[in-house]
Design a protein around this motif. Sequence first.
Motif: not given
Length: 198
Positions: A16-30, A107-119
């Motif tokens: 759960t903590a991992l998915y929240k981290s990977l779903g955090n926009p700034l942490r993903r940018r880092i 689910e939140q992380l998956a939605r973020l991935k879908i947005e990135v992958d659509t782009g």
Amino acid sequence: MSGPTPESELTSLERTALYKSLGNPLRRRILDYLGKHAEANSTVLARELGESSGTTSYHLRKLAEQRLIEEIPEKSGGRERWWRALPFTHTTPDPKTMAPDEHAAAEQLARLKIEVDTGLFRRAHEEYRGPEGWAQVQRAGTWMTKDDLHAFVRAYDELLDRFGHAPEDAPDGARHMNLRFYAAPAPVGEWTGEPTGP
């Protein structure tokens, strides 16, 4: 230096903590920055990402706690700490086995991935310059058993290992490539004669 905890050893709370981290926009940018540039400190990241060094320092520590990055001892000294990304792979378990908080974070992380992958999908089509270009698009449909599909996925992973390079070992002319693989059975009655190619 310790690497990431094997995914088989992660608890539901840790996932759960991992998915929240990977779903955090700034942490993903880092993580994206470290993946492209190999190393950075909080000051560099603050400048490049438009954040304060205090903010980037906080998120770097959190990413280190989850063993997604590690400090570079030979470059760090005093308050200046340099970081690099650690190798990381993770297979999300069956959602039916997840606790409610873990499922929501996944689910939140998956939605973020879908947005990135659509782009990325749009970019691949826009930048396609034929079969010899950098941008490639492949779409296909075929018949497989579940065993066939799993063998295909293993072969795909082997191809990534065979043709991919770590940043420090990349040959001249290599570029960082974004690749995605999806497979899902066609709904009953759907046309499956998908042509191969872009």
